[in-house]
Design a protein around this motif. Structure first.
Motif, PDB file in Angstrom:
ATOM      1  N   LYS A 111     -20.183  -2.261   4.434  1.00 12.26           N
ATOM      2  CA  LYS A 111     -19.223  -2.806   5.395  1.00 12.26           C
ATOM      3  C   LYS A 111     -17.858  -3.011   4.741  1.00 12.26           C
ATOM      4  CE  LYS A 111     -18.646  -6.627   8.700  1.00 12.26           C
ATOM      5  NZ  LYS A 111     -19.263  -7.869   9.256  1.00 12.26           N
ATOM      6  N   LEU A 112     -17.864  -3.498   3.506  1.00  9.83           N
ATOM      7  CA  LEU A 112     -16.619  -3.721   2.776  1.00  9.83           C
ATOM      8  C   LEU A 112     -15.906  -2.395   2.511  1.00  9.83           C
ATOM      9  CD1 LEU A 112     -14.767  -5.743   1.259  1.00  9.83           C
ATOM     10  CD2 LEU A 112     -16.171  -5.318  -0.782  1.00  9.83           C
ATOM     11  N   TRP A 113     -16.658  -1.389   2.116  1.00 12.66           N
ATOM     12  CA  TRP A 113     -16.076  -0.068   1.853  1.00 12.66           C
ATOM     13  C   TRP A 113     -15.445   0.504   3.125  1.00 12.66           C
ATOM     14  CZ3 TRP A 113     -16.142   2.969  -2.722  1.00 12.66           C
ATOM     15  CH2 TRP A 113     -15.662   4.267  -2.557  1.00 12.66           C
ATOM     16  N   ASP A 114     -16.198   0.461   4.216  1.00 12.33           N
ATOM     17  CA  ASP A 114     -15.689   1.000   5.486  1.00 12.33           C
ATOM     18  C   ASP A 114     -14.428   0.268   5.931  1.00 12.33           C
ATOM     19  OD1 ASP A 114     -17.817   2.749   5.485  1.00 12.33           O
ATOM     20  OD2 ASP A 114     -19.005   1.635   6.955  1.00 12.33           O
ATOM     21  N   LEU A 115     -14.417  -1.057   5.750  1.00  7.02           N
ATOM     22  CA  LEU A 115     -13.247  -1.845   6.123  1.00  7.02           C
ATOM     23  C   LEU A 115     -12.062  -1.493   5.237  1.00  7.02           C
ATOM     24  CD1 LEU A 115     -12.009  -4.135   7.820  1.00  7.02           C
ATOM     25  CD2 LEU A 115     -12.744  -5.725   6.028  1.00  7.02           C
ATOM     26  N   ALA A 116     -12.295  -1.335   3.931  1.00  2.00           N
ATOM     27  CA  ALA A 116     -11.211  -1.008   3.010  1.00  2.00           C
ATOM     28  C   ALA A 116     -10.594   0.347   3.362  1.00  2.00           C
ATOM     29  CB  ALA A 116     -11.723  -1.003   1.570  1.00  2.00           C
ATOM     30  N   GLU A 117     -11.401   1.296   3.746  1.00  2.00           N
ATOM     31  CA  GLU A 117     -10.869   2.586   4.176  1.00  2.00           C
ATOM     32  C   GLU A 117      -9.978   2.420   5.400  1.00  2.00           C
ATOM     33  OE1 GLU A 117     -14.026   5.993   2.744  1.00  2.00           O
ATOM     34  OE2 GLU A 117     -14.241   5.166   4.769  1.00  2.00           O
ATOM     35  N   LYS A 118     -10.423   1.602   6.324  1.00  2.00           N
ATOM     36  CA  LYS A 118      -9.649   1.372   7.551  1.00  2.00           C
ATOM     37  C   LYS A 118      -8.343   0.652   7.254  1.00  2.00           C
ATOM     38  CE  LYS A 118      -9.956  -0.926  12.066  1.00  2.00           C
ATOM     39  NZ  LYS A 118     -10.830  -1.749  12.960  1.00  2.00           N
ATOM     40  N   LEU A 119      -8.381  -0.359   6.397  1.00  2.00           N
ATOM     41  CA  LEU A 119      -7.190  -1.170   6.127  1.00  2.00           C
ATOM     42  C   LEU A 119      -6.173  -0.428   5.267  1.00  2.00           C
ATOM     43  CD1 LEU A 119      -8.769  -4.682   5.400  1.00  2.00           C
ATOM     44  CD2 LEU A 119      -7.870  -3.795   7.566  1.00  2.00           C
ATOM     45  N   LEU A 154       0.814  -1.213   0.000  1.00  2.00           N
ATOM     46  CA  LEU A 154       0.000   0.000   0.000  1.00  2.00           C
ATOM     47  C   LEU A 154       0.846   1.261   0.000  1.00  2.00           C
ATOM     48  CD1 LEU A 154      -2.809  -1.170   2.441  1.00  2.00           C
ATOM     49  CD2 LEU A 154      -2.995  -0.822  -0.025  1.00  2.00           C
ATOM     50  N   ASN A 155       2.013   1.226   0.594  1.00  2.00           N
ATOM     51  CA  ASN A 155       2.893   2.386   0.551  1.00  2.00           C
ATOM     52  C   ASN A 155       3.343   2.672  -0.878  1.00  2.00           C
ATOM     53  OD1 ASN A 155       2.871   3.038   3.310  1.00  2.00           O
ATOM     54  ND2 ASN A 155       4.505   1.566   3.760  1.00  2.00           N
TER      55      ASN A 155
END
Length: 304
Positions: A289-297, A75-76
């Motif tokens: 839920k998937l979107w919110d998790l992806a933002e967090k991860l 991700l970096n």
């Protein structure tokens, strides 16, 4: 029958194709380069990107080419690529989220992970592209008529999102995880378009799936496994034909946001057509839920 002969002139447009050095990504980049676009080949390996650029330039397309390193498993690195692109470009007409891995077959590695510790297929195919799209979204928003094309697969139909096993901490099945990643991509494309419309922006988010193709995605499969697959779904297409669904989504004036385009013969072979999306990809609760998790991860937040 829609083919690359139907592609409108792309002169003056800037288009990123991830995983453009081989297979469907290469054929997508080729068609857009032939049509006059400035195509950015975003690839994990710079050596392979250089080889692809050399091959493409030998075909003397009307457009121009640029290569850039993009490692979607880190991700970096995704954020580094996006920051560099934003500094050096004033527009982005199309982002094609094509790159992917399929760790399926007898010769596939066991439980491979991304640099950030996620199951590799989910991490590269979905999380990396989620982060990339978010980082580049301001430029897409600022470019008139911009589109985002995210690549899914027929395999999404039998998948579900297991929020408790994204690091393979409980169990691992390579095909199951691949299908999950492609379901995540389709849900992302649909949810992204919903949020874009809600915000009043004009960017289109479209999903495409290329069908069954002769690409590097089957590199871990034995000849026997490939033969079994062909017995079940028929002969694989050449990559140029699989690329047509991506190209249609990227350039056709008839392609609309939230839609999925795929080959017209059962989704495995043929020419681009509108797909009927299965219920598992239309679950709004799971998509949110998937979107919110992806933002967090990923640490990438957009379209609030």
């Amino acid at each position: 029958m829609w083919t690359k002969a139907n592609i409108p002139d792309q002169s003056g447009k800037t288009i990123i194709v991830t995983g453009a050095n081989t297979g469907i990504g290469y054929e997508t980049a080729l068609a857009l380069y032939e049509a006059g676009a400035h195509v950015v080949l975003a690839c994990r390996s710079m050596d392979k990107a250089i080889d692809a650029q050399t091959k493409l330039e030998a075909l003397d397309g009307k457009g121009t080419l640029e290569i850039s390193q993009l490692n979607l498993s880190d991700l970096n690195d995704v954020k580094k690529f996006a920051n560099q692109f934003l500094k050096s470009h004033k527009q982005l007409d199309v982002l094609i989220n094509n790159a992917g891995v399929a760790n399926t077959g007898e010769n596939a590695p066991d439980r491979p992970k991304t640099a950030d510790g996620y199951e590799e297929q989910f991490g590269i195919n979905f999380l990396g592209h989620f982060a990339l799209t978010g980082c580049l979204y301001p430029l897409l928003k600022a470019t008139s008529g911009a589109r985002i094309v995210t690549v899914s697969s027929n395999g999404y139909q039998t998948a579900h999102i297991d929020f408790n096993n994204l690091r393979s901490e409980n169990s691992y099945d390579a095909m199951r995880e691949y299908r999950q990643s492609k379901l995540a991509n389709l849900m992302f494309a649909i949810e992204l378009d919903r949020r874009i419309k809600q915000s009043g922006d004009s960017v289109l988010s479209i999903a495409a799936q290329p069908g069954a193709n002769k690409t590097e995605l089957v590199r871990h499969m034995t000849d026997k496994e490939i033969a079994i697959g062909k017995e079940r779904i028929g002969e694989f297409m050449e990559p140029w034909q699989g690329a047509l669904s991506l190209l249609y989504s990227a350039v056709s004036p008839d392609a609309l946001g939230s839609n999925l385009y795929e080959p017209d013969q059962g989704g495995f072979r043929g020419y681009p057509t509108l797909s009927t999306i299965k219920e598992n990809a239309l679950d709004q609760v799971t998509a949110t839920k998937l979107w919110d998790l992806a933002e967090k991860l990923t640490g990438v937040v957009y379209l609030q």
